[in-house]
Design a protein around this motif. Structure first.
Motif, mmCIF file in Angstrom:
data_model
loop_
_atom_site.group_PDB
_atom_site.id
_atom_site.type_symbol
_atom_site.label_atom_id
_atom_site.label_comp_id
_atom_site.label_asym_id
_atom_site.label_seq_id
_atom_site.Cartn_x
_atom_site.Cartn_y
_atom_site.Cartn_z
ATOM 1 N N UNK A 44 0.835 -1.208 0.000
ATOM 2 C CA UNK A 44 0.000 0.000 0.000
ATOM 3 C C UNK A 44 0.864 1.250 0.000
ATOM 4 N N UNK A 45 1.929 1.224 0.792
ATOM 5 C CA UNK A 45 2.825 2.385 0.864
ATOM 6 C C UNK A 45 3.481 2.651 -0.484
ATOM 7 N N UNK A 46 3.924 1.566 -1.133
ATOM 8 C CA UNK A 46 4.573 1.721 -2.448
ATOM 9 C C UNK A 46 3.595 2.289 -3.473
ATOM 10 N N UNK A 47 2.351 1.747 -3.407
ATOM 11 C CA UNK A 47 1.349 2.245 -4.367
ATOM 12 C C UNK A 47 1.041 3.709 -4.094
ATOM 13 N N UNK A 48 0.971 4.040 -2.829
ATOM 14 C CA UNK A 48 0.716 5.433 -2.486
ATOM 15 C C UNK A 48 1.857 6.341 -2.947
ATOM 16 N N UNK A 49 3.060 5.850 -2.810
ATOM 17 C CA UNK A 49 4.210 6.637 -3.271
ATOM 18 C C UNK A 49 4.134 6.888 -4.767
ATOM 19 N N UNK A 50 3.741 5.833 -5.502
ATOM 20 C CA UNK A 50 3.642 5.994 -6.957
ATOM 21 C C UNK A 50 2.584 7.016 -7.326
ATOM 22 N N UNK A 51 1.429 6.913 -6.639
ATOM 23 C CA UNK A 51 0.360 7.878 -6.918
ATOM 24 C C UNK A 51 0.798 9.278 -6.549
ATOM 25 N N UNK A 52 1.440 9.393 -5.395
ATOM 26 C CA UNK A 52 1.915 10.708 -4.967
ATOM 27 C C UNK A 52 2.944 11.275 -5.935
ATOM 28 N N UNK A 53 3.765 10.370 -6.463
ATOM 29 C CA UNK A 53 4.772 10.832 -7.431
ATOM 30 C C UNK A 53 4.106 11.416 -8.657
ATOM 31 N N UNK A 54 3.069 10.697 -9.095
ATOM 32 C CA UNK A 54 2.354 11.190 -10.266
ATOM 33 C C UNK A 54 1.638 12.509 -9.955
ATOM 34 N N UNK A 55 1.068 12.594 -8.764
ATOM 35 C CA UNK A 55 0.345 13.805 -8.407
ATOM 36 C C UNK A 55 1.287 14.973 -8.136
ATOM 37 N N UNK A 56 2.469 14.686 -7.595
ATOM 38 C CA UNK A 56 3.403 15.760 -7.264
ATOM 39 C C UNK A 56 4.124 16.294 -8.492
ATOM 40 N N UNK A 57 4.261 15.468 -9.562
ATOM 41 C CA UNK A 57 4.943 15.912 -10.807
ATOM 42 C C UNK A 57 4.116 15.480 -12.014
ATOM 43 N N UNK A 58 2.941 16.028 -12.158
ATOM 44 C CA UNK A 58 2.089 15.596 -13.277
ATOM 45 C C UNK A 58 2.578 16.181 -14.626
ATOM 46 N N UNK B 85 10.336 21.915 -3.357
ATOM 47 C CA UNK B 85 11.094 20.998 -4.221
ATOM 48 C C UNK B 85 12.414 20.699 -3.534
ATOM 49 N N UNK B 86 12.585 19.426 -3.167
ATOM 50 C CA UNK B 86 13.865 19.006 -2.595
ATOM 51 C C UNK B 86 14.627 18.226 -3.647
ATOM 52 N N UNK B 87 15.762 17.674 -3.264
ATOM 53 C CA UNK B 87 16.610 16.976 -4.244
ATOM 54 C C UNK B 87 15.909 15.752 -4.817
ATOM 55 N N UNK B 88 15.171 15.036 -3.950
ATOM 56 C CA UNK B 88 14.466 13.841 -4.420
ATOM 57 C C UNK B 88 13.400 14.211 -5.440
ATOM 58 N N UNK B 89 12.632 15.262 -5.131
ATOM 59 C CA UNK B 89 11.565 15.656 -6.056
ATOM 60 C C UNK B 89 12.155 16.269 -7.332
ATOM 61 N N UNK B 90 13.254 16.979 -7.192
ATOM 62 C CA UNK B 90 13.906 17.545 -8.383
ATOM 63 C C UNK B 90 14.321 16.430 -9.343
ATOM 64 N N UNK B 91 14.854 15.345 -8.775
ATOM 65 C CA UNK B 91 15.238 14.200 -9.619
ATOM 66 C C UNK B 91 14.001 13.585 -10.249
ATOM 67 N N UNK B 92 12.921 13.521 -9.462
ATOM 68 C CA UNK B 92 11.673 12.960 -9.962
ATOM 69 C C UNK B 92 11.114 13.825 -11.103
ATOM 70 N N UNK B 93 11.171 15.161 -10.934
ATOM 71 C CA UNK B 93 10.691 16.085 -11.977
ATOM 72 C C UNK B 93 11.448 15.855 -13.284
ATOM 73 N N UNK C 59 13.057 13.143 -14.259
ATOM 74 C CA UNK C 59 12.754 11.838 -14.843
ATOM 75 C C UNK C 59 11.395 11.859 -15.544
ATOM 76 N N UNK C 60 10.381 12.414 -14.886
ATOM 77 C CA UNK C 60 9.040 12.453 -15.480
ATOM 78 C C UNK C 60 9.040 13.334 -16.737
ATOM 79 N N UNK C 61 9.740 14.469 -16.654
ATOM 80 C CA UNK C 61 9.775 15.399 -17.791
ATOM 81 C C UNK C 61 10.435 14.763 -19.008
ATOM 82 N N UNK C 62 11.579 14.146 -18.819
ATOM 83 C CA UNK C 62 12.298 13.527 -19.936
ATOM 84 C C UNK C 62 11.508 12.361 -20.514
ATOM 85 N N UNK C 63 10.903 11.540 -19.569
ATOM 86 C CA UNK C 63 10.115 10.403 -20.026
ATOM 87 C C UNK C 63 8.898 10.875 -20.831
#
Length: 558
Positions: A431-445, A462-470, A472-476
């Motif tokens: 559940x935590x992993x799924x929530x993280x995935x959803x949150x990732x999508x919601x935090x960097x749509x 925006x911290x370093x983790x979210x910056x990396x996530x941004x 990755x999502x942007x390039x993808x």
């Protein structure tokens, strides 16, 4: 032996005769009375002929004369007493409290002293013999024709023989009398103070005796109960039940013991009643005695104990008690079943515990220095050698002197609990992993708005983790949608620092490597000042003040 009442009545009769004779003599004006030093007597013939020893006082308490019977009793001559002894000053008279009796006679009362031991030698008077007597003295007034008290007379009764009879009573009689008195006193003390219900009824059902506690429960005085029957004190059905219980003892002569319930002040009490026959010297039953003890608390304790035992014996958890040596003194069936033993009594607790988890010495030391309880998990070993986890709660019991008497414990097999916990942990992690995935999508749509344009709105910090996530999502997203323009909207980003600016620049450079460009929108005035202050170079990134302006620019609407 004449009773005191008979003696007083006799003295009254004699006094009345004396008064009548005095009245007769005074009517004939016989000059008989002279005070103190006169050698004449008050009433010459009559006074001396009276067989009762008599003394006459004037109103000041001075002896005027004594009669012949008194002379014989005291071995004195009247001239050695008359005018010499005063009831208010004589030591013997004062010692016997004669003045109080004399004053009562002056008030018109006839009063008799208690028995007095009189030693003639101690009077100091001239006498012909030294004698010791037990005397009762009666003081009474003498009246004149007008009904005025003119003298006080005193009669004496020699009770020496009577006292000697009492004193010479056999020692066995004295012992018997003493024992009887003590028995009566003891019985009365028991009836007055015993917390038990004690009654005795004769064969006709009349109360012979009753304890004060019984009378209190009946809300009556003892005097109101003795002599009555149950039919006069209780409802017919209650009286009939009590009579039936007494009749059983009267018919069989055997002791009977039963438990009875009694409602008193809206509370239910339980009494254990024992009935037995009372017999006379001919071994005949003359009464039935009943003694009832309040066993309400005992019955309640037994019920509580039975309930507690029922709960313990049927508990699914292991419940045991170890003595101060750590040896089982008790273990319920569940405890034996979980460990695989038929009976744990006599075994040492340490035989069940795998010592590399925790030792009984550690537990004991904690309990004695802490709150007296210990709770935790450990590993147990069954009789067949297999192990299993348990949760144990132990506490200390002490005796009345405060010494440790045992260590009760409640043991629960947590094998299934741990398995279920692992399953729950795994599900929770999913559940935590799924929530993280959803949150990732919601935090960097990433939102495509045309065939070649995508938008990524950023909100929050925006911290370093979210910056990396941004990045990755942007390039993808650019690769997936074959976009040539990516709009990064930071309208919802309240704080932009060096780290955020650096993340934006790196994202722009990475997008450029894919052949696309980045358009930055939503720069607030305070963010613009911050970027200038930080010296951030954004020349590689196109900017627009608002998201609408950015969309219009890339779609050629401006």
């Amino acid at each position: 032996m004449s009773s005191d009442n008979e003696i007083i009545a006799q003295l009254h009769a004699e006094n009345e005769q004396l008064r009548q004779r005095i009245a007769y003599l005074e009517a004939h004006r016989t000059p008989y009375v002279q005070e103190a030093s006169s050698t004449n007597t008050i009433f010459p013939h009559l006074f001396d002929d009276i067989p009762v020893p008599m003394t006459v006082y004037n109103l000041n308490g001075l002896v005027i004369t004594i009669n012949r019977a008194a002379e014989q009793l005291w071995h004195l001559q009247r001239q050695h007493v008359a005018g010499l002894v005063n009831v208010y000053t004589d030591e013997q008279s004062l010692a016997q409290d004669f003045p109080s009796f004399f004053r009562r006679a002056l008030q018109g009362e006839i009063c008799t002293t208690p028995p007095i031991h009189y030693d003639i030698a101690e009077t100091g008077l001239k006498r012909s013999a030294d004698i010791r007597l037990w005397i009762e003295m009666t003081f009474f007034p003498l009246y004149d024709d007008q009904g005025c008290i003119v003298y006080v007379a005193q009669s004496q009764r020699d009770i020496t023989n009577e006292r000697q009879q009492i004193d010479t009573m056999s020692s066995q009689q004295q012992v018997s009398a003493t024992q009887l008195y003590q028995s009566q006193t003891l019985l009365q003390g028991v009836l007055e103070n015993a917390p038990m219900l004690i009654v005795a009824r004769d064969i006709e059902g009349r109360y012979l005796m009753i304890s004060h506690e019984t009378a209190r429960l009946m809300r009556r005085d003892v005097a109101d109960i003795v002599g009555k029957t149950d039919a006069e004190l209780f409802d017919p059905d209650v009286a009939a039940r009590l009579k039936a219980l007494d009749d059983q003892v009267l018919q069989t002569g055997k002791l009977s013991a039963i438990e009875q319930n009694l409602v008193y002040e809206d509370n239910l009490f339980t009494y254990k009643s024992t009935r037995f026959a009372l017999r006379n010297e001919q071994n005949e039953i003359y009464a039935v005695c009943s003694i009832s003890n309040d066993i309400t608390e005992q019955v309640q304790r037994e019920r509580d104990l039975a309930l507690f035992k029922l709960l313990v014996e049927n508990s699914p958890d292991g419940i045991g008690i170890a003595n101060t040596e750590g040896v089982f003194a008790y273990a319920n069936p569940a405890y034996a079943q979980m460990t695989g033993y038929d009976d744990l009594v006599g075994m040492h607790v340490q035989d069940l515990i795998i010592t590399d988890t925790i030792s009984t010495d550690e537990i004991l030391a904690y309990m004695l220095t802490g709150t007296g309880t210990w709770s935790g998990e450990m590993m147990y070993q069954r009789r067949d050698g297999t192990t299993f986890p348990v949760h144990v709660s132990i506490f200390v019991t002490r005796d009345a002197q405060g010494n440790i008497s045992g260590f009760p414990a409640i043991v629960r097999d947590i094998t299934d609990q741990r398995a279920h916990q692992k399953e729950r942990d795994a599900i929770q992690q999913q559940i935590i992993d799924a929530q993280k995935a959803v949150l990732s999508e919601l935090s960097s749509p990433l939102i495509p708005i045309s065939d070649h344009v995508v938008i990524m709105p950023l909100i929050g910090s925006i911290d370093s983790h979210r910056a990396q996530q941004v990045m990755e999502v942007l390039l993808e997203g650019i690769a997936r949608y074959q976009a040539d323009t990516a709009i990064l909207d930071i309208t919802g980003v309240r704080v932009v620092d060096t780290q955020v600016a650096d993340a934006l620049i790196r994202a722009a450079r990475a997008v450029q490597l894919l052949g696309a460009r980045v358009l930055l929108t939503g720069i607030q005035p305070q963010i613009a000042q911050t970027l200038v202050h930080l010296g951030v170079d954004l020349r590689e990134i196109d900017t627009r003040g608002t998201l609408q302006a950015g969309i219009a620019a890339v779609l050629g609407l401006a």
